[in-house]
Design an enzyme around this catalytic site. Sequence first.
Site, PDB file in Angstrom:
ATOM      1  N   LYS A 127      -5.765 -11.055  -0.211  1.00  0.00           N
ATOM      2  CA  LYS A 127      -5.963 -10.400  -1.466  1.00  0.00           C
ATOM      3  C   LYS A 127      -5.762 -11.533  -2.815  1.00  0.00           C
ATOM      4  CE  LYS A 127      -2.453  -8.064   0.431  1.00  0.00           C
ATOM      5  NZ  LYS A 127      -3.102  -8.304   1.924  1.00  0.00           N
ATOM      6  N   VAL A 177      -7.411  -4.263   2.275  1.00  0.00           N
ATOM      7  CA  VAL A 177      -6.602  -3.172   1.960  1.00  0.00           C
ATOM      8  C   VAL A 177      -6.127  -2.442   3.283  1.00  0.00           C
ATOM      9  CG1 VAL A 177      -6.797  -1.218   0.635  1.00  0.00           C
ATOM     10  CG2 VAL A 177      -8.260  -2.934  -0.176  1.00  0.00           C
ATOM     11  N   GLU A 205       4.422  -9.422   6.504  1.00  0.00           N
ATOM     12  CA  GLU A 205       3.592 -10.362   5.784  1.00  0.00           C
ATOM     13  C   GLU A 205       4.329 -11.617   6.331  1.00  0.00           C
ATOM     14  OE1 GLU A 205       0.846 -10.624   3.840  1.00  0.00           O
ATOM     15  OE2 GLU A 205       0.397  -8.621   4.259  1.00  0.00           O
ATOM     16  N   ASP A 208       2.425  -6.833  -2.214  1.00  0.00           N
ATOM     17  CA  ASP A 208       1.455  -6.534  -1.354  1.00  0.00           C
ATOM     18  C   ASP A 208       0.729  -5.512  -1.606  1.00  0.00           C
ATOM     19  OD1 ASP A 208      -0.165  -7.239   1.387  1.00  0.00           O
ATOM     20  OD2 ASP A 208       0.789  -5.117   1.713  1.00  0.00           O
ATOM     21  N   LYS A 211      -3.140  -4.340  -3.353  1.00  0.00           N
ATOM     22  CA  LYS A 211      -3.962  -3.628  -2.835  1.00  0.00           C
ATOM     23  C   LYS A 211      -4.498  -2.468  -3.885  1.00  0.00           C
ATOM     24  CE  LYS A 211      -2.370  -4.147   1.887  1.00  0.00           C
ATOM     25  NZ  LYS A 211      -1.825  -3.414   3.054  1.00  0.00           N
ATOM     26  N   GLY A 220      -0.251  -5.095  11.591  1.00  0.00           N
ATOM     27  CA  GLY A 220      -0.239  -5.704  12.748  1.00  0.00           C
ATOM     28  C   GLY A 220      -1.282  -6.651  12.871  1.00  0.00           C
TER      29      GLY A 220
END
Length: 695
Positions: A444, A474, A532, A543, A547, A671
């Site tokens: 990102k 995302v 993460e 995070d 997004k 995951g």
Amino acid sequence: MATWWNKEGKDKGFHDIDYSKNCPPILVVTGFVATNSEGVPTTLKRSGSDYSATIFGKLLSAGRVTMWKNTDGVYTADPRRVPEAFPIASLKYDEAMELAYFGAQVLHPSAMTPCIDDNIPVYVRNIFNPSFKGTIIQGRSANLKDVADDEVTLWRSSTTGEIPIKGITSIDKAALVNLEGASLIGGTNVAERFMAAMSDADITVLMITQASSESSICIAVPENQADRALMALESAFELELARSTVNSVSMHKGMAVVAIVGEGMAMNLGVTATFMSALANANVNIRLIAQGSSERQVAVVVDGQDTSRALRAVHMAFTLSTTTTGVYLVGSSGRLGQELITQLEAQKDFLEKELNIAIQINGATTSSKMALSSSGKGLEVSNSVIQNELEESPMEMDLNLLTEAMEADVNPHRVVIDCTSSEEVGDYYEQWLAKGINIICPSKAVASGDRARYDRVCQAERKNAAQWQYESSVGAALPILTTLRDLLQTGDKVERIVGSASGTMAYCLRTHSLEVPFSEAIKNVIDLGFAEPDIREDLSGEDLRRKVVILAREIGMDINLEDVEFDSFLPEGLLKKDYKGDSDAICAAVADDMKEVDELMDEKLKAALAEDKVLRYKFEIDAKENTAKVVLAAVDKMDPLYRLKLNENLVAFHTGRYNTAPLIVKGSAAGADLAAAGIFADLLRLSRAFKSTQQ
């Protein structure tokens, strides 16, 4: 031969036998060594033996002529440049001569001529592989008069699956010579004088094009004759140049001729269009175009450094080979990179067999080292092999060298997959796109980072034949960005976007209970590999905020990370704390330290349960108000977020069309396996796009 020897030749031997009376069934004749008119020994130069063989074949009315080479016949392209090239089963004499003229090294144009009148078949076979049938050359191509009476069809609609071209070839070390002059319009002898100057200077003209008005003429010549050709033109048009009635005479070296050859071109529509589209999609600039009057070949002149890429692109475009996507994997040793390689390896055979698509890893990197393929077939798609290649590679990680390798890659379909969150790698996106290199990234860093850099990267994508795909940034494998773009591109107006797009925090909040402390839920999510590399990015809200910025920018909002209001689970002290060790050690230490918020989180959970609600980490983007926020919210049973399961994400689009109920995208999204599947999906979308440009 044995019978003749035993009956006729054995008594006297080869030297004393009278061959005029005892003609043997086999003649052994030198084909390369000769003498000139003065009796001086010489050679017949390139393909002299082939020419001699076809001459003797005609004189002796032979049933066939076989040329023994070191290849399995005439190939669809030079296998040194196009590894996917393969032997051609059959050719017409005319096709073979066209291929030979345009550089096919295994043949010489003159060698076919003696066999044509008597239709003597010419076989090209491999002396080192005599069991292989090789290529047979026989018969004439239909002439234009015959073709004119036939029905012309779109070649890709053919039910026979027959490809209209037989091969792609090239001539290296060519040059362009141009004459330009607007005042020449209407002149009747410009072309005559131009070509006379070339003839007088003994220049070999490979190709010629001329504007209908004769205002410009351009030819391709061998590079070693270019200077002489330029001098000849300057001399022939000396007066016009002095009076400025001819604007300029110029020359450009470092060119190459690329040609497609096949008799099927005259009876099929769209062949030239496929040729040109393939070159354009491979970022190959065309400097000159010409089609032979026989309609058996179309040739273009391109920059010499683009020749191999042009040959491979065209070879793929006519489905003479599998559509190959060349991948450079940045960050191949992490969990995400390794999971992606595992998925690529598992699907490799399916993609090639069912989709005619090959994913070829041409380079892989870690934070300190990189390995590049030294062949045209790429690195083996295997985690163990690639990691071993990286360990043994002497090359240190260098983004400039990696960029040079990608730029030099002759594969027309190049993709770099960035599995890192590196700002340094992100700084190269604009440069890569400008060079026609596609980018896929779950990172990102760029899409939600500095606005000026983001705008430059978007501009580079629009200006060049390359794509920047970041769907997996995302929602992992969920089609969130694809759905949003479909809404926008079909004219819908997005008013609000709400949801929860952090699989890590969804799992933590879903498993946190009065019996399971929040810090314990964090440890569990780490053990499952959902977090993460530094879980503080999840706990601080960074995070999810990133997004949100990506989604907001997609709908046209001018927003940066600091513009997003947010709630953080992470105490300020832990955010700034200097943890030591690798990713696993840092995450474990953070989870231990998060025990200090267990009591606070339990109180918030009790308050929510008292109102028959649950806690969710929720975001909201309001396009009308130009605001965005990320909050820990207690939601009731009427809220779609209430039923989120474990690591699920949910994004709801409230639009002009979806005004009574939002369009919802929902599913598991945490995951490495799901993130890798999202990258894989982006890669397949690109590969199918490459393939569609060849249709």
